[in-house]
Every structure is written in structure tokens, then in C-alpha cells.
Design an enzyme around this catalytic site. Structure first.
Site, PDB file in Angstrom:
ATOM      1  N   ASP A   1       9.232  -8.166  -8.353  1.00  0.00           N
ATOM      2  CA  ASP A   1       8.719  -6.688  -8.391  1.00  0.00           C
ATOM      3  C   ASP A   1       9.638  -5.544  -8.605  1.00  0.00           C
ATOM      4  O   ASP A   1      10.172  -4.793  -7.884  1.00  0.00           O
ATOM      5  CB  ASP A   1       7.689  -6.576  -6.998  1.00  0.00           C
ATOM      6  CG  ASP A   1       6.845  -5.229  -7.445  1.00  0.00           C
ATOM      7  OD1 ASP A   1       6.952  -4.751  -8.187  1.00  0.00           O
ATOM      8  OD2 ASP A   1       6.069  -5.341  -6.447  1.00  0.00           O
TER       9      ASP A   1
ATOM     10  N   HIS B   1       9.594   1.453  -5.803  1.00  0.00           N
ATOM     11  CA  HIS B   1      10.297   1.130  -4.694  1.00  0.00           C
ATOM     12  C   HIS B   1      11.864   1.346  -4.818  1.00  0.00           C
ATOM     13  O   HIS B   1      12.504   0.990  -3.905  1.00  0.00           O
ATOM     14  CB  HIS B   1      10.126  -0.197  -4.622  1.00  0.00           C
ATOM     15  CG  HIS B   1       8.605  -0.580  -4.466  1.00  0.00           C
ATOM     16  ND1 HIS B   1       7.592  -0.378  -3.654  1.00  0.00           N
ATOM     17  CD2 HIS B   1       7.749  -1.369  -5.380  1.00  0.00           C
ATOM     18  CE1 HIS B   1       6.441  -0.544  -3.955  1.00  0.00           C
ATOM     19  NE2 HIS B   1       6.470  -1.381  -4.692  1.00  0.00           N
TER      20      HIS B   1
END
Length: 291
Positions: free
Chosen positions: A189, A194
Site C-alpha cells: 500500500d 501514510h
């Protein structure tokens, strides 16, 4: 309109071959916080290849590639800005224990598009099977801000249900490392939300946030380790609704209530929150069903 609901629902499934081995499983377990203390026999089940057990939530990253919340954005009929996308929920049904090594076919398609007025919700279902039959089925709910209002079906309510009134059967706290999101993103991911402070700010967050699926995996591990005697193969279904975010460096507090079930198993109601922010709930309506 960026989301063509009819086109998305009519599109044929996308099929891809996926493979994984013990290294992928070990990386995932480390990514969700396993391995502390490093010499604990209970943790070695997640980190040592000669003793390896696969936490079922590994299914969300098996084979690499983008997770469902990202894969849905490349589906036919969908063209939206990643900065307006949130992971709304995740459901997993395990048909057989996930093997340490595997080769399978994953078929994904949009099975629902809901109009929430000020947002749209996409549901991407992925069915995975190998030569012996079905392995698991997962669904990712993708919340897209600013894409509703075309008069479509609203779908189920997004309001979290009440938690049990009685005291939880178990409470587990897990510290989230400062670099946890950087480690977890190696599972596939690569969403800059993030890792990149500038992108996180554009998405409305004060700094990069932990992946929802990382929190998802950490909460399941807490349930397995404390209420299922460490037996990962007992998990049959696992569903949650994401209602908040965890920042790296915070402490995840997982509360668990064991519920009565049929003779062949039962269920655990789970709520996860952030201790430093007054137990702000980040996983709600969470249920683990087990054998």
C-alpha cells in the site's frame, strides 16, 4: 460525473494471479506490530519461518499489489482524486486457513455504489481461489468525499452501533511505532497519505496516518492472542467499520466482548480506540466470528 455507477457495476471482474510465501507473511506480521518481545514463543509463531502461522488478515495484502481501497479507484467507471478517498470498512470471510505459501486467482469487481448525498461509497469484492477451491472473500468499502448527489441508492447506515454496556472481557494495549506506517507500506500500500506530510495535509490530516488495514490486522492479532489461544485457524469472518485514524507513535487500545454463539463457534465484539485521545474510536462495529 467522475463515478459512473452503472458502468462500474456492469464491468466484468478483473482477474489476476497472486503468489506469496513465508517472507511476505513475515513482513506483514512485522508490519502490524508482531515480534515484540522478539524471543517470545507466542510471537515467534508470527515471525519465525519454521513455526509460522498466518493471521487471516494477511489476505488483505497477499500477492502484493494495491489493496482493495486503492484497487477500486482503477475500476471501470471510477475516476476520483485519491486525496478525497477514505477507507470506510473491511470484511473478510476465510473459507480455509490461509497457507504460508500459495498461488491463487483473485477476481475483483464493484458490487455496490451508494449515494450518500455529499459522498459516494464503493464496495469492491475480491474472491480468491486456488486449485483446491475458494480460499477467502473480502470486501473493501471506499468512501469518496464530494462524489454523491446523483439520486442513487443510499445503502446501509454509516452510524456505528452501540457497544455492549458490560465491562469488556479483555482489554489489550499495543504501542504503535513511529515507523509503523513506513514498514507496513512495504506490504504493497504505497498511498502517500501514510508517508508524505504534504499529501496528508492536502487530505486534511495533521500528519501521515497509519493504514486502516494495519490497525485492522493489529486488532485481529489481539483477539487471536488473548481469546482464541493463539489459534489463527479458528477465525472464520472478520468485519469492521473505520471511524477514525491512528497516528504512528500513539497507543491502540483494543476492547473485546465474547458473545455466545452456535455450538460450532462464537463471536467477539471488538472496539479499538486511541488511548492518548481519550479512547477516540477508530474501529467500530467490529466482529470476529470463530470456530
Amino acid at each position: 460525473m467522475p463515478i459512473d455507477a452503472a458502468g462500474a457495476l456492469a464491468a466484468a471482474p478483473r482477474v489476476r494471479e497472486i503468489r506469496w510465501d513465508h517472507k511476505d507473511v513475515q513482513l506483514y506480521h512485522l508490519g502490524i506490530g508482531a515480534g515484540l518481545p522478539a524471543d517470545d514463543p507466542r510471537e515467534l509463531r508470527y515471525t519465525l519461518e519454521s513455526r509460522l502461522h498466518v493471521l487471516p488478515s494477511f489476505a488483505t495484502v497477499a500477492g502484493g499489489g494495491p489493496p482493495g481501497v486503492i484497487a477500486a479507484l482503477s475500476a471501470p467507471g471510477v475516476d476520483v482524486d485519491l486525496a478525497r478517498v477514505l477507507h470506510g470498512g473491511q470484511r473478510l470471510r476465510v473459507h480455509r486457513p490461509v497457507p504460508v505459501r500459495g498461488r491463487a486467482r483473485a477476481a475483483s469487481r464493484i458490487v455496490a455504489v451508494y449515494d450518500k448525498g455529499t459522498a459516494a461509497v464503493l464496495v469492491l469484492r475480491t474472491e480468491v481461489r486456488d486449485d483446491d477451491g475458494p480460499l477467502w472473500t473480502e470486501e473493501a468499502e471506499v468512501f469518496v468525499r464530494g462524489e454523491g448527489g446523483w439520486g442513487g441508492e443510499r445503502g446501509p447506515s454509516g452510524r456505528p452501533g452501540p457497544v455492549p454496556r458490560q465491562a469488556p472481557d479483555r482489554v489489550v494495549e499495543r504501542a504503535v511505532r513511529e515507523d509503523q506506517a513506513l514498514l507496513y507500506r512495504l506490504c504493497g500500500d504505497w498511498n502517500p497519505l501514510h508517508a508524505d506530510p504534504a499529501f496528508a495535509a492536502r487530505a486534511g490530516f495533521e500528519r501521515p496516518v497509519l493504514h486502516g488495514l494495519c490497525t485492522y490486522g493489529a486488532a485481529l492479532k489481539a483477539v487471536v492472542d488473548t481469546l482464541l489461544d493463539g489459534d489463527v485457524d479458528r477465525v472464520r469472518e472478520y468485519a469492521t467499520r473505520f471511524t477514525g485514524v491512528v497516528y504512528p507513535g500513539e497507543t491502540l487500545r483494543v476492547r473485546m466482548w465474547r458473545a455466545a454463539g452456535p455450538d460450532e463457534g462464537g463471536s467477539v465484539r471488538v472496539e479499538a480506540g486511541v488511548r492518548e485521545r481519550g479512547d477516540t474510536v477508530v474501529l467500530a462495529d467490529t466482529v470476529v466470528r470463530y470456530a
